[in-house]
Design a protein around this motif. Structure first.
Motif, PDB file in Angstrom:
ATOM      1  N   ARG A  12       0.833  -1.171  -0.045  1.00  0.00           N
ATOM      2  CA  ARG A  12       0.067  -0.190   0.172  1.00  0.00           C
ATOM      3  C   ARG A  12       0.805   1.229  -0.153  1.00  0.00           C
ATOM      4  O   ARG A  12       0.639   2.077  -0.801  1.00  0.00           O
ATOM      5  CB  ARG A  12      -0.964   0.158   1.130  1.00  0.00           C
ATOM      6  N   LEU A  13       1.856   1.335   0.666  1.00  0.00           N
ATOM      7  CA  LEU A  13       2.965   2.383   0.820  1.00  0.00           C
ATOM      8  C   LEU A  13       3.496   2.542  -0.556  1.00  0.00           C
ATOM      9  O   LEU A  13       3.622   3.788  -0.894  1.00  0.00           O
ATOM     10  CB  LEU A  13       3.722   2.174   1.825  1.00  0.00           C
ATOM     11  N   ARG A  14       3.991   1.490  -1.075  1.00  0.00           N
ATOM     12  CA  ARG A  14       4.653   1.652  -2.363  1.00  0.00           C
ATOM     13  C   ARG A  14       3.684   2.173  -3.406  1.00  0.00           C
ATOM     14  O   ARG A  14       4.217   3.077  -4.264  1.00  0.00           O
ATOM     15  CB  ARG A  14       5.167   0.266  -2.817  1.00  0.00           C
ATOM     16  N   ALA A  15       2.614   1.707  -3.289  1.00  0.00           N
ATOM     17  CA  ALA A  15       1.606   2.305  -4.401  1.00  0.00           C
ATOM     18  C   ALA A  15       1.367   3.520  -4.379  1.00  0.00           C
ATOM     19  O   ALA A  15       1.240   4.346  -5.157  1.00  0.00           O
ATOM     20  CB  ALA A  15       0.306   1.178  -4.172  1.00  0.00           C
ATOM     21  N   ASP A  16       1.241   4.011  -2.860  1.00  0.00           N
ATOM     22  CA  ASP A  16       1.046   5.509  -2.722  1.00  0.00           C
ATOM     23  C   ASP A  16       2.143   6.334  -3.164  1.00  0.00           C
ATOM     24  O   ASP A  16       2.259   7.522  -3.654  1.00  0.00           O
ATOM     25  CB  ASP A  16       0.658   5.740  -1.247  1.00  0.00           C
ATOM     26  N   ILE A  17       3.373   5.783  -3.201  1.00  0.00           N
ATOM     27  CA  ILE A  17       4.573   6.450  -3.441  1.00  0.00           C
ATOM     28  C   ILE A  17       4.543   6.758  -4.874  1.00  0.00           C
ATOM     29  O   ILE A  17       4.794   7.501  -5.596  1.00  0.00           O
ATOM     30  CB  ILE A  17       5.866   5.912  -2.790  1.00  0.00           C
ATOM     31  N   ILE A  18       4.401   5.522  -5.715  1.00  0.00           N
ATOM     32  CA  ILE A  18       4.462   5.344  -6.978  1.00  0.00           C
ATOM     33  C   ILE A  18       3.450   6.314  -7.859  1.00  0.00           C
ATOM     34  O   ILE A  18       3.853   7.009  -8.588  1.00  0.00           O
ATOM     35  CB  ILE A  18       4.231   4.180  -7.614  1.00  0.00           C
ATOM     36  N   GLY A  20       2.094   8.835  -6.406  1.00  0.00           N
ATOM     37  CA  GLY A  20       2.378  10.396  -6.024  1.00  0.00           C
ATOM     38  C   GLY A  20       1.553  10.925  -4.978  1.00  0.00           C
ATOM     39  O   GLY A  20       1.342  12.035  -4.591  1.00  0.00           O
ATOM     40  N   VAL A  21       0.839   9.826  -4.327  1.00  0.00           N
ATOM     41  CA  VAL A  21      -0.082  10.338  -3.024  1.00  0.00           C
ATOM     42  C   VAL A  21       0.806  10.652  -1.984  1.00  0.00           C
ATOM     43  O   VAL A  21       0.362  11.686  -1.182  1.00  0.00           O
ATOM     44  CB  VAL A  21      -0.933   9.093  -2.745  1.00  0.00           C
ATOM     45  N   LEU A  22       1.864   9.942  -1.925  1.00  0.00           N
ATOM     46  CA  LEU A  22       2.996  10.656  -0.830  1.00  0.00           C
ATOM     47  C   LEU A  22       4.101  11.142  -1.803  1.00  0.00           C
ATOM     48  O   LEU A  22       4.755  10.374  -2.402  1.00  0.00           O
ATOM     49  CB  LEU A  22       3.481   9.380  -0.185  1.00  0.00           C
ATOM     50  N   PRO A  23       4.047  12.452  -1.717  1.00  0.00           N
ATOM     51  CA  PRO A  23       5.215  13.143  -3.032  1.00  0.00           C
ATOM     52  C   PRO A  23       6.639  12.826  -2.461  1.00  0.00           C
ATOM     53  O   PRO A  23       6.849  12.538  -1.302  1.00  0.00           O
ATOM     54  CB  PRO A  23       4.733  14.538  -2.666  1.00  0.00           C
ATOM     55  N   PRO A  24       7.440  13.167  -3.435  1.00  0.00           N
ATOM     56  CA  PRO A  24       8.797  12.910  -3.396  1.00  0.00           C
ATOM     57  C   PRO A  24       9.278  13.873  -2.296  1.00  0.00           C
ATOM     58  O   PRO A  24       8.959  14.814  -2.146  1.00  0.00           O
ATOM     59  CB  PRO A  24       9.534  13.274  -4.687  1.00  0.00           C
ATOM     60  N   GLY A  25      10.217  13.389  -1.275  1.00  0.00           N
ATOM     61  CA  GLY A  25      10.749  13.896  -0.157  1.00  0.00           C
ATOM     62  C   GLY A  25       9.784  14.452   1.052  1.00  0.00           C
ATOM     63  O   GLY A  25      10.317  15.051   1.885  1.00  0.00           O
ATOM     64  N   SER A  26       8.610  13.889   0.755  1.00  0.00           N
ATOM     65  CA  SER A  26       7.511  14.258   2.131  1.00  0.00           C
ATOM     66  C   SER A  26       8.179  13.518   3.189  1.00  0.00           C
ATOM     67  O   SER A  26       8.430  12.418   3.201  1.00  0.00           O
ATOM     68  CB  SER A  26       6.243  14.077   1.548  1.00  0.00           C
ATOM     69  N   LYS A  27       7.950  13.992   4.399  1.00  0.00           N
ATOM     70  CA  LYS A  27       8.494  13.454   5.729  1.00  0.00           C
ATOM     71  C   LYS A  27       7.184  12.269   5.873  1.00  0.00           C
ATOM     72  O   LYS A  27       6.261  12.468   5.526  1.00  0.00           O
ATOM     73  CB  LYS A  27       8.255  14.449   6.749  1.00  0.00           C
ATOM     74  N   LEU A  28       7.804  11.159   6.530  1.00  0.00           N
ATOM     75  CA  LEU A  28       7.024   9.937   6.769  1.00  0.00           C
ATOM     76  C   LEU A  28       6.882   9.734   8.212  1.00  0.00           C
ATOM     77  O   LEU A  28       7.990   9.316   8.656  1.00  0.00           O
ATOM     78  CB  LEU A  28       7.644   8.650   6.030  1.00  0.00           C
ATOM     79  N   ARG A  29       6.244  10.392   8.826  1.00  0.00           N
ATOM     80  CA  ARG A  29       5.749  10.230  10.298  1.00  0.00           C
ATOM     81  C   ARG A  29       5.166   8.994  10.848  1.00  0.00           C
ATOM     82  O   ARG A  29       4.192   8.557  10.234  1.00  0.00           O
ATOM     83  CB  ARG A  29       4.907  11.497  10.810  1.00  0.00           C
ATOM     84  N   THR A  30       6.054   7.931  11.469  1.00  0.00           N
ATOM     85  CA  THR A  30       5.690   6.892  11.794  1.00  0.00           C
ATOM     86  C   THR A  30       4.115   6.788  12.368  1.00  0.00           C
ATOM     87  O   THR A  30       3.372   5.950  11.980  1.00  0.00           O
ATOM     88  CB  THR A  30       6.429   6.080  12.496  1.00  0.00           C
ATOM     89  N   ARG A 162       6.954   4.812 -11.328  1.00  0.00           N
ATOM     90  CA  ARG A 162       6.630   6.202 -10.267  1.00  0.00           C
ATOM     91  C   ARG A 162       7.205   7.143 -11.045  1.00  0.00           C
ATOM     92  O   ARG A 162       6.215   8.091 -10.864  1.00  0.00           O
ATOM     93  CB  ARG A 162       7.870   6.073  -9.180  1.00  0.00           C
ATOM     94  N   TYR A 163       8.050   7.320 -11.822  1.00  0.00           N
ATOM     95  CA  TYR A 163       8.349   8.217 -12.439  1.00  0.00           C
ATOM     96  C   TYR A 163       7.349   8.799 -13.539  1.00  0.00           C
ATOM     97  O   TYR A 163       7.107   9.928 -14.004  1.00  0.00           O
ATOM     98  CB  TYR A 163       9.820   8.334 -13.096  1.00  0.00           C
ATOM     99  N   ARG A 164       6.909   7.685 -14.447  1.00  0.00           N
ATOM    100  CA  ARG A 164       5.774   7.796 -15.269  1.00  0.00           C
ATOM    101  C   ARG A 164       4.447   8.634 -14.626  1.00  0.00           C
ATOM    102  O   ARG A 164       4.059   9.445 -15.145  1.00  0.00           O
ATOM    103  CB  ARG A 164       5.732   6.399 -15.899  1.00  0.00           C
ATOM    104  N   HIS A 165       4.083   8.005 -13.511  1.00  0.00           N
ATOM    105  CA  HIS A 165       2.885   8.493 -12.860  1.00  0.00           C
ATOM    106  C   HIS A 165       3.137   9.909 -12.364  1.00  0.00           C
ATOM    107  O   HIS A 165       2.372  11.012 -12.522  1.00  0.00           O
ATOM    108  CB  HIS A 165       2.576   7.504 -11.509  1.00  0.00           C
ATOM    109  N   LEU A 166       4.118  10.291 -11.788  1.00  0.00           N
ATOM    110  CA  LEU A 166       4.609  11.558 -11.215  1.00  0.00           C
ATOM    111  C   LEU A 166       4.565  12.650 -12.513  1.00  0.00           C
ATOM    112  O   LEU A 166       3.958  13.661 -12.211  1.00  0.00           O
ATOM    113  CB  LEU A 166       5.940  11.709 -10.664  1.00  0.00           C
ATOM    114  N   SER A 167       5.107  12.458 -13.495  1.00  0.00           N
ATOM    115  CA  SER A 167       5.204  13.105 -14.593  1.00  0.00           C
ATOM    116  C   SER A 167       3.843  13.446 -15.226  1.00  0.00           C
ATOM    117  O   SER A 167       3.695  14.600 -15.650  1.00  0.00           O
ATOM    118  CB  SER A 167       6.061  12.647 -15.862  1.00  0.00           C
TER     119      SER A 167
END
Length: 222
Positions: A12-18, A20-30, A162-167
């Protein structure tokens, strides 16, 4: 049970990163992530550690986790390494693939060819197409007997996705048409034909062109 739970959260985390739901560089507070994904602290930390090894999450000294950054240099590096890995995996797959491999590859291509890459009026990649696209590329390599090569190919494929989705998410809708103007379907069909004909040199040449086309288009949309 914890292993299964952790694997589910990793996915689930990987899908949200790919996506762009969790943007590049964003803090991941556990603690916040535990609430969001309804999981306890121990499996969440294990999930984040797995994503660090996969290149999706970075650890900052004394500052915890954050989503891995993106850059043109990183994408070019991923593409170059992916080509080394998948060309060798494709060579082995074509050499060793029999009738069952060929039949599964043709079926995967048929399914992919019937789906639109983008949904009409929507921005972003059609999830069904994305799944079928992954299945086709997996089918190309399926007869490769190197477990490690296949694992590396999968990891690098996700990084590229991930790059494809973000772009696409970042670009105006008019620019997204660039993905449609490129004849991705013809590229896939050419790859299929070369693989079925057991033409390793042509298949690898087409694979490189396919990957380079994707990375170049992503960089134009950055």
């Amino acid at each position: 049970m914890n292993g299964t739970l952790t694997s589910s959260v990793v996915a689930r985390l990987r899908a949200d990163i790919i996506n762009g739901v969790l943007p590049p560089g964003s803090k991941l507070r556990t603690r916040e992530l535990c609430d969001r994904y309804e999981i306890s602290l121990v499996p969440m930390r294990e999930a984040l550690s797995r994503l660090v090894s996969g290149g999706f999450v970075q650890v900052e000294d004394q500052r915890g986790f954050r989503v891995a950054d993106v850059s043109a240099d990183d994408l070019n590096d991923i593409t170059n390494v992916r080509l080394h890995v998948e060309k060798e995996a494709l060579r082995l797959s074509i050499e060793k693939g029999g009738l069952a491999w060929e039949s599964n590859l043709v079926a995967a291509h048929h399914h992919l060819s019937r789906l639109p890459m983008e949904m009409p009026g929507a921005q972003g990649v059609n999830p069904e197409w994305e799944q079928a696209h992954t299945a086709f590329h997996q089918a190309l390599l399926a007869a490769c007997d190197s477990r490690l090569l296949l694992q590396l190919a999968e990891q690098l494929r996700e990084q590229t996705s991930r790059y494809r989705h973000l772009s696409i998410r970042a670009a105006p809708p008019a620019q997204n048409n660039g993905w449609l103007k490129r004849d991705v379907a013809a590229e896939h069909e050419a790859l299929l034909n070369a693989a079925v004909k057991k033409d390793i040199a042509l298949a690898n040449e087409l694979l490189e062109k396919h990957f380079r086309n994707t990375s170049n288009l992503v960089l134009k949309l950055e």
